[in-house]
Scaffold this motif. Structure first.
Motif, PDB file in Angstrom:
ATOM      1  N   ARG A 169       1.888 -47.898 -16.997  1.00 48.79           N
ATOM      2  CA  ARG A 169       3.120 -48.472 -16.439  1.00 48.79           C
ATOM      3  C   ARG A 169       3.139 -48.348 -14.925  1.00 48.79           C
ATOM      4  O   ARG A 169       3.574 -49.260 -14.214  1.00 48.79           O
ATOM      5  CB  ARG A 169       4.333 -47.771 -17.033  1.00 48.79           C
ATOM      6  CG  ARG A 169       4.651 -48.134 -18.478  1.00 48.79           C
ATOM      7  CD  ARG A 169       5.796 -47.295 -19.008  1.00 48.79           C
ATOM      8  NE  ARG A 169       6.957 -47.374 -18.132  1.00 48.79           N
ATOM      9  CZ  ARG A 169       7.973 -46.517 -18.148  1.00 48.79           C
ATOM     10  NH1 ARG A 169       7.952 -45.499 -18.989  1.00 48.79           N
ATOM     11  NH2 ARG A 169       8.985 -46.669 -17.324  1.00 48.79           N
ATOM     12  N   ALA A 170       2.652 -47.201 -14.419  1.00 46.91           N
ATOM     13  CA  ALA A 170       2.623 -47.000 -12.963  1.00 46.91           C
ATOM     14  C   ALA A 170       1.685 -48.001 -12.300  1.00 46.91           C
ATOM     15  O   ALA A 170       1.976 -48.490 -11.192  1.00 46.91           O
ATOM     16  CB  ALA A 170       2.191 -45.572 -12.650  1.00 46.91           C
ATOM     17  N   GLU A 171       0.572 -48.330 -12.947  1.00 46.02           N
ATOM     18  CA  GLU A 171      -0.355 -49.316 -12.380  1.00 46.02           C
ATOM     19  C   GLU A 171       0.325 -50.668 -12.235  1.00 46.02           C
ATOM     20  O   GLU A 171       0.182 -51.351 -11.211  1.00 46.02           O
ATOM     21  CB  GLU A 171      -1.589 -49.441 -13.281  1.00 46.02           C
ATOM     22  CG  GLU A 171      -2.535 -48.257 -13.210  1.00 46.02           C
ATOM     23  CD  GLU A 171      -3.740 -48.446 -14.108  1.00 46.02           C
ATOM     24  OE1 GLU A 171      -4.863 -48.326 -13.610  1.00 46.02           O
ATOM     25  OE2 GLU A 171      -3.555 -48.704 -15.305  1.00 46.02           O
ATOM     26  N   THR A 172       1.065 -51.073 -13.245  1.00 45.67           N
ATOM     27  CA  THR A 172       1.770 -52.355 -13.189  1.00 45.67           C
ATOM     28  C   THR A 172       2.814 -52.364 -12.080  1.00 45.67           C
ATOM     29  O   THR A 172       2.929 -53.327 -11.313  1.00 45.67           O
ATOM     30  CB  THR A 172       2.443 -52.640 -14.538  1.00 45.67           C
ATOM     31  OG1 THR A 172       1.454 -52.664 -15.570  1.00 45.67           O
ATOM     32  CG2 THR A 172       3.170 -53.983 -14.513  1.00 45.67           C
ATOM     33  N   GLU A 173       3.577 -51.273 -11.986  1.00 46.61           N
ATOM     34  CA  GLU A 173       4.630 -51.200 -10.973  1.00 46.61           C
ATOM     35  C   GLU A 173       4.037 -51.088  -9.568  1.00 46.61           C
ATOM     36  O   GLU A 173       4.569 -51.675  -8.618  1.00 46.61           O
ATOM     37  CB  GLU A 173       5.530 -49.999 -11.253  1.00 46.61           C
ATOM     38  CG  GLU A 173       6.729 -49.884 -10.336  1.00 46.61           C
ATOM     39  CD  GLU A 173       7.645 -51.084 -10.401  1.00 46.61           C
ATOM     40  OE1 GLU A 173       8.200 -51.458  -9.337  1.00 46.61           O
ATOM     41  OE2 GLU A 173       7.817 -51.661 -11.491  1.00 46.61           O
ATOM     42  N   ALA A 174       2.925 -50.360  -9.435  1.00 42.43           N
ATOM     43  CA  ALA A 174       2.305 -50.188  -8.111  1.00 42.43           C
ATOM     44  C   ALA A 174       1.786 -51.510  -7.566  1.00 42.43           C
ATOM     45  O   ALA A 174       1.779 -51.726  -6.351  1.00 42.43           O
ATOM     46  CB  ALA A 174       1.169 -49.176  -8.201  1.00 42.43           C
ATOM     47  N   ALA A 175       1.349 -52.403  -8.466  1.00 43.50           N
ATOM     48  CA  ALA A 175       0.842 -53.701  -8.020  1.00 43.50           C
ATOM     49  C   ALA A 175       1.919 -54.515  -7.331  1.00 43.50           C
ATOM     50  O   ALA A 175       1.618 -55.389  -6.500  1.00 43.50           O
ATOM     51  CB  ALA A 175       0.276 -54.468  -9.214  1.00 43.50           C
ATOM     52  N   ALA A 176       3.172 -54.257  -7.665  1.00 43.09           N
ATOM     53  CA  ALA A 176       4.287 -55.006  -7.058  1.00 43.09           C
ATOM     54  C   ALA A 176       4.824 -54.333  -5.804  1.00 43.09           C
ATOM     55  O   ALA A 176       5.739 -54.864  -5.166  1.00 43.09           O
ATOM     56  CB  ALA A 176       5.409 -55.164  -8.081  1.00 43.09           C
ATOM     57  N   GLN A 177       4.254 -53.173  -5.446  1.00 44.27           N
ATOM     58  CA  GLN A 177       4.790 -52.435  -4.297  1.00 44.27           C
ATOM     59  C   GLN A 177       4.591 -53.161  -2.976  1.00 44.27           C
ATOM     60  O   GLN A 177       5.467 -53.140  -2.117  1.00 44.27           O
ATOM     61  CB  GLN A 177       4.148 -51.037  -4.207  1.00 44.27           C
ATOM     62  CG  GLN A 177       4.794 -49.999  -5.083  1.00 44.27           C
ATOM     63  CD  GLN A 177       4.740 -48.609  -4.481  1.00 44.27           C
ATOM     64  OE1 GLN A 177       5.762 -47.941  -4.459  1.00 44.27           O
ATOM     65  NE2 GLN A 177       3.596 -48.187  -3.992  1.00 44.27           N
ATOM     66  N   THR A 178       3.431 -53.810  -2.793  1.00 45.87           N
ATOM     67  CA  THR A 178       3.145 -54.468  -1.519  1.00 45.87           C
ATOM     68  C   THR A 178       4.189 -55.531  -1.207  1.00 45.87           C
ATOM     69  O   THR A 178       4.735 -55.584  -0.097  1.00 45.87           O
ATOM     70  CB  THR A 178       1.744 -55.112  -1.552  1.00 45.87           C
ATOM     71  OG1 THR A 178       0.768 -54.100  -1.804  1.00 45.87           O
ATOM     72  CG2 THR A 178       1.440 -55.788  -0.220  1.00 45.87           C
ATOM     73  N   GLY A 179       4.487 -56.354  -2.199  1.00 48.48           N
ATOM     74  CA  GLY A 179       5.505 -57.391  -1.999  1.00 48.48           C
ATOM     75  C   GLY A 179       6.879 -56.794  -1.735  1.00 48.48           C
ATOM     76  O   GLY A 179       7.638 -57.284  -0.881  1.00 48.48           O
ATOM     77  N   ALA A 180       7.209 -55.706  -2.467  1.00 52.53           N
ATOM     78  CA  ALA A 180       8.517 -55.075  -2.285  1.00 52.53           C
ATOM     79  C   ALA A 180       8.644 -54.471  -0.894  1.00 52.53           C
ATOM     80  O   ALA A 180       9.694 -54.575  -0.238  1.00 52.53           O
ATOM     81  CB  ALA A 180       8.732 -54.009  -3.350  1.00 52.53           C
ATOM     82  N   VAL A 181       7.577 -53.835  -0.424  1.00 53.37           N
ATOM     83  CA  VAL A 181       7.598 -53.233   0.911  1.00 53.37           C
ATOM     84  C   VAL A 181       7.759 -54.313   1.975  1.00 53.37           C
ATOM     85  O   VAL A 181       8.550 -54.178   2.920  1.00 53.37           O
ATOM     86  CB  VAL A 181       6.300 -52.423   1.155  1.00 53.37           C
ATOM     87  CG1 VAL A 181       6.163 -52.039   2.621  1.00 53.37           C
ATOM     88  CG2 VAL A 181       6.291 -51.174   0.286  1.00 53.37           C
ATOM     89  N   ARG A 182       6.997 -55.412   1.861  1.00 50.07           N
ATOM     90  CA  ARG A 182       7.070 -56.485   2.855  1.00 50.07           C
ATOM     91  C   ARG A 182       8.460 -57.119   2.871  1.00 50.07           C
ATOM     92  O   ARG A 182       9.036 -57.369   3.941  1.00 50.07           O
ATOM     93  CB  ARG A 182       6.027 -57.556   2.533  1.00 50.07           C
ATOM     94  CG  ARG A 182       5.929 -58.642   3.596  1.00 50.07           C
ATOM     95  CD  ARG A 182       4.862 -59.666   3.222  1.00 50.07           C
ATOM     96  NE  ARG A 182       4.624 -60.589   4.309  1.00 50.07           N
ATOM     97  CZ  ARG A 182       5.438 -61.603   4.623  1.00 50.07           C
ATOM     98  NH1 ARG A 182       6.541 -61.805   3.924  1.00 50.07           N
ATOM     99  NH2 ARG A 182       5.141 -62.400   5.641  1.00 50.07           N
ATOM    100  N   GLU A 183       9.005 -57.366   1.684  1.00 49.00           N
ATOM    101  CA  GLU A 183      10.332 -57.989   1.614  1.00 49.00           C
ATOM    102  C   GLU A 183      11.401 -57.095   2.227  1.00 49.00           C
ATOM    103  O   GLU A 183      12.265 -57.564   2.981  1.00 49.00           O
ATOM    104  CB  GLU A 183      10.666 -58.287   0.156  1.00 49.00           C
ATOM    105  CG  GLU A 183      12.023 -58.956  -0.036  1.00 49.00           C
ATOM    106  CD  GLU A 183      12.350 -59.188  -1.499  1.00 49.00           C
ATOM    107  OE1 GLU A 183      13.512 -59.531  -1.787  1.00 49.00           O
ATOM    108  OE2 GLU A 183      11.450 -59.010  -2.345  1.00 49.00           O
ATOM    109  N   ARG A 184      11.340 -55.795   1.902  1.00 52.41           N
ATOM    110  CA  ARG A 184      12.340 -54.875   2.438  1.00 52.41           C
ATOM    111  C   ARG A 184      12.224 -54.750   3.954  1.00 52.41           C
ATOM    112  O   ARG A 184      13.226 -54.745   4.674  1.00 52.41           O
ATOM    113  CB  ARG A 184      12.190 -53.506   1.778  1.00 52.41           C
ATOM    114  CG  ARG A 184      13.260 -52.516   2.204  1.00 52.41           C
ATOM    115  CD  ARG A 184      13.371 -51.337   1.248  1.00 52.41           C
ATOM    116  NE  ARG A 184      12.151 -50.554   1.194  1.00 52.41           N
ATOM    117  CZ  ARG A 184      11.450 -50.343   0.090  1.00 52.41           C
ATOM    118  NH1 ARG A 184      11.842 -50.856  -1.061  1.00 52.41           N
ATOM    119  NH2 ARG A 184      10.355 -49.616   0.125  1.00 52.41           N
ATOM    120  N   PHE A 185      10.989 -54.679   4.464  1.00 54.01           N
ATOM    121  CA  PHE A 185      10.794 -54.558   5.903  1.00 54.01           C
ATOM    122  C   PHE A 185      11.236 -55.828   6.627  1.00 54.01           C
ATOM    123  O   PHE A 185      11.876 -55.769   7.687  1.00 54.01           O
ATOM    124  CB  PHE A 185       9.322 -54.265   6.196  1.00 54.01           C
ATOM    125  CG  PHE A 185       9.033 -54.069   7.655  1.00 54.01           C
ATOM    126  CD1 PHE A 185       9.415 -52.913   8.304  1.00 54.01           C
ATOM    127  CD2 PHE A 185       8.401 -55.078   8.393  1.00 54.01           C
ATOM    128  CE1 PHE A 185       9.163 -52.734   9.655  1.00 54.01           C
ATOM    129  CE2 PHE A 185       8.142 -54.895   9.737  1.00 54.01           C
ATOM    130  CZ  PHE A 185       8.520 -53.733  10.375  1.00 54.01           C
TER     131      PHE A 185
END
Length: 288
Positions: A169-185
């Motif tokens: 589950r962490a692997e799946t969620e970690a794959a979406a981290q880059t997009g989430a970080v860019r959007e938030r920034f």
């Protein structure tokens, strides 16, 4: 690592009972309690325990006595008593309290029994027989511990499986981290400096740097390797100490995962992971 073993024996008018018990312990600790007069018995018992067990607090108790018809006779060692009496009288002349009869008789070496003058070979034979019973009790203890270990293995395997599912589950969620970080920034930069020159380029560069710091691929890879190691160790007993160390490594990676998480979902998975690892660590304390 809990267990119990018992053995009984009889030889040359002696009867004895040996009980061996164990509870959890990080290393092997052997406590021995035995009868007087069998000087080598403790050394033999400790060696036998070390040959069979690698962890746990082990208590060995030997209760030995002569049969009623062979009760020892007692006698006073006159020479030893005379020396004690001379010393006591000398102290009494200087003002000390004179010795009493029961006090003198209680001093070491004054009272002797025929147990103390047994034939050396006969006593050695009894000691060897008791040592054999100690080994029998330890064998029974090991069988008891192995039985507990067999019952514990599926429990540990279930915890390892739960850790594996959380890592997936962490692997799946970690794959979406880059997009989430860019959007938030990007959203934050747009709020703070909407008219800044080259805004998009700065967003891309900064977001890339943040995403790199939030990358948990390395931690996940190590967790996957630890899962494989745990399963391998279960097939290579004794593995308790190695599993203890592996639990520390599991928790280290889970802590880093939580600290690098950029989303609440991944943080929640990391916290669940830590909880399961702690539960597994408690069970590992029971492993030989």
């Amino acid at each position: 690592m809990t267990g119990f073993g018992r053995a009984d024996g009889v030889l040359d008018g002696w009867t004895w009972t040996v009980e061996a018990r164990s509870v959890n312990g990080r290393n092997l600790e052997v406590r021995f309690r035995g009868p007087n007069g069998f000087d080598n018995l403790e050394r033999l018992a400790r060696a036998a325990a070390q040959a069979r067990l690698s962890r746990g607090q082990v208590t060995l108790g030997v209760n030995a006595r002569r049969a009623d018809g062979d009760a020892p006779t007692l006698k006073v060692n006159e020479a030893v008593l005379a020396r004690y009496l001379a010393l006591a009288n000398g102290l009494a002349e200087e003002g000390a309290t004179p010795p009493s009869a029961d006090g003198l008789l209680g001093l070491k070496g004054v009272i002797e029994s025929d147990e103390q003058v047994d034939d050396a070979e006969a006593r050695a034979a009894v000691e060897a027989a008791i040592a054999a019973s100690v080994e029998q009790a330890l064998d029974a203890l090991k069988v008891s511990r192995d039985r507990e270990g067999a019952q514990l293995r599926p429990v540990i395997e279930d915890f390892v499986g739960r850790i594996e599912a959380l890592v997936t589950r962490a692997e799946t969620e970690a794959a979406a981290q880059t997009g989430a970080v860019r959007e938030r920034f990007a959203r934050r930069m747009a709020e703070l400096a909407p008219d800044a020159p080259d805004l998009q380029e700065r967003i891309v560069l900064e977001a890339a740097a943040l995403a790199t710091r939030a990358d948990v691929r390395e931690e996940l890879d190590r967790l996957i390797a630890h899962i494989a190691s745990a399963r391998t160790l279960l097939d290579q007993p004794p593995a308790g100490r190695k599993l203890d160390f592996l639990m520390q490594e599991f928790m280290r990676e889970a802590n880093t995962l939580c600290s690098k998480s950029a989303t609440t979902a991944l943080t929640a998975i990391g916290l669940d992971l830590k909880a399961v690892i702690e539960q597994l660590r408690e069970q590992v304390q029971n492993v030989e």
